[in-house]
Motif scaffolding. Structure first.
Motif, PDB file in Angstrom:
ATOM      1  N   LEU A  12       0.448  -4.630   1.181  1.00 20.28           N
ATOM      2  CA  LEU A  12       0.411  -3.410   0.361  1.00 20.28           C
ATOM      3  C   LEU A  12       0.935  -3.671  -1.051  1.00 20.28           C
ATOM      4  O   LEU A  12       0.356  -3.183  -2.027  1.00 20.28           O
ATOM      5  CB  LEU A  12       1.220  -2.301   1.034  1.00 20.28           C
ATOM      6  N   GLN A  16      -1.352  -3.249  -4.386  1.00 15.87           N
ATOM      7  CA  GLN A  16      -0.962  -2.336  -5.457  1.00 15.87           C
ATOM      8  C   GLN A  16      -0.963  -3.035  -6.808  1.00 15.87           C
ATOM      9  O   GLN A  16      -1.218  -2.412  -7.830  1.00 15.87           O
ATOM     10  CB  GLN A  16       0.423  -1.742  -5.190  1.00 15.87           C
ATOM     11  N   ARG A  17      -0.687  -4.327  -6.813  1.00 16.68           N
ATOM     12  CA  ARG A  17      -0.743  -5.090  -8.062  1.00 16.68           C
ATOM     13  C   ARG A  17      -2.183  -5.366  -8.473  1.00 16.68           C
ATOM     14  O   ARG A  17      -2.514  -5.319  -9.649  1.00 16.68           O
ATOM     15  CB  ARG A  17       0.012  -6.411  -7.916  1.00 16.68           C
ATOM     16  N   ALA A  19      -5.948  -4.704  -6.439  1.00 14.77           N
ATOM     17  CA  ALA A  19      -6.773  -4.412  -5.271  1.00 14.77           C
ATOM     18  C   ALA A  19      -8.068  -5.207  -5.258  1.00 14.77           C
ATOM     19  O   ALA A  19      -8.768  -5.226  -4.250  1.00 14.77           O
ATOM     20  CB  ALA A  19      -7.082  -2.908  -5.202  1.00 14.77           C
ATOM     21  N   ILE A  50      -3.525   3.306   3.293  1.00 13.08           N
ATOM     22  CA  ILE A  50      -4.345   3.015   2.108  1.00 13.08           C
ATOM     23  C   ILE A  50      -5.369   4.136   2.009  1.00 13.08           C
ATOM     24  O   ILE A  50      -6.198   4.304   2.900  1.00 13.08           O
ATOM     25  CB  ILE A  50      -5.049   1.648   2.222  1.00 13.08           C
ATOM     26  N   ARG A  53      -9.061   2.772  -3.376  1.00 14.80           N
ATOM     27  CA  ARG A  53      -8.881   1.647  -4.298  1.00 14.80           C
ATOM     28  C   ARG A  53      -9.520   2.056  -5.615  1.00 14.80           C
ATOM     29  O   ARG A  53     -10.648   2.533  -5.628  1.00 14.80           O
ATOM     30  CB  ARG A  53      -9.539   0.388  -3.754  1.00 14.80           C
ATOM     31  N   THR A 147       3.899   3.785 -13.494  1.00 12.31           N
ATOM     32  CA  THR A 147       3.279   2.953 -12.470  1.00 12.31           C
ATOM     33  C   THR A 147       2.693   3.804 -11.370  1.00 12.31           C
ATOM     34  O   THR A 147       3.112   4.943 -11.173  1.00 12.31           O
ATOM     35  CB  THR A 147       4.310   1.950 -11.874  1.00 12.31           C
ATOM     36  N   THR A 148       1.727   3.254 -10.696  1.00 14.21           N
ATOM     37  CA  THR A 148       1.184   3.898  -9.500  1.00 14.21           C
ATOM     38  C   THR A 148       1.704   3.214  -8.234  1.00 14.21           C
ATOM     39  O   THR A 148       1.456   3.692  -7.143  1.00 14.21           O
ATOM     40  CB  THR A 148      -0.357   3.835  -9.497  1.00 14.21           C
ATOM     41  N   ALA A 149       2.403   2.097  -8.394  1.00 15.46           N
ATOM     42  CA  ALA A 149       2.868   1.310  -7.258  1.00 15.46           C
ATOM     43  C   ALA A 149       4.056   1.981  -6.567  1.00 15.46           C
ATOM     44  O   ALA A 149       5.040   2.339  -7.216  1.00 15.46           O
ATOM     45  CB  ALA A 149       3.252  -0.099  -7.705  1.00 15.46           C
TER      46      ALA A 149
END
Length: 152
Positions: A12, A16-17, A19, A50, A53, A147-149
């Motif tokens: 994961l 996240q970095r 896809a 998940i 993407r 960030t979205t992570a």
């Protein structure tokens, strides 16, 4: 899904970095074979961990250099108002996020526009769609972290 293990969390974090990482490269990074990675990803998707993407875009290069946070106080606290507000905000692509809040304000909106005129157009369209008691805005001067992570 059963409890995630450290390998799932590594997968994961890597996804996240990036896809778009090929399964072979992902496997090398997390210490699994290509097929084992693929099975775990499919299980994480099936479990709803998940959810999609996406490609992340540079807002400034798309002419959307101004981020604004709008604080909203509702005109009413009933299901009909909430439904109208939700429909209105969901229909406006400039609005990226809407949160129902505790405390002094009712809702927080995060939006991206080109400039102050773009914000004014967004504001005028929003108040034309749904009545609100109060709307105030804060404009981002500097993005220090965005960030979205998620921390996995």
């Amino acid at each position: 899904m059963e409890i995630m293990d450290d390998l799932d969390r590594k997968i994961l974090a890597e996804l996240q970095r990036d896809a778009s990482l090929p399964l072979d490269a992902l496997g090398d990074r997390v210490g699994l074979s290509r097929n084992a990675c693929w099975r775990r990803i499919k299980a994480l998707e099936a479990a709803g961990v998940i959810t999609g993407r996406v490609a992340l875009l540079d807002p400034a290069r798309l002419g959307l250099g101004l981020m604004v946070f709008m604080q909203v106080r509702a005109a009413a606290h009933d299901a009909a108002w909430l439904d109208a507000f939700a429909r209105a905000t969901r229909s406006m692509p400039e609005i990226l996020s809407v949160y129902r809040m505790t405390g002094d304000l009712d809702y927080l909106i995060r939006a991206r526009v080109a400039d102050m005129q773009g914000y004014d157009r967004l504001y005028q369209r929003l108040i034309g769609k749904v009545a609100m008691n109060d709307v105030s805005a804060s404009f981002v001067m500097e993005e220090i972290k965005d960030t979205t992570a998620l921390p996995v």
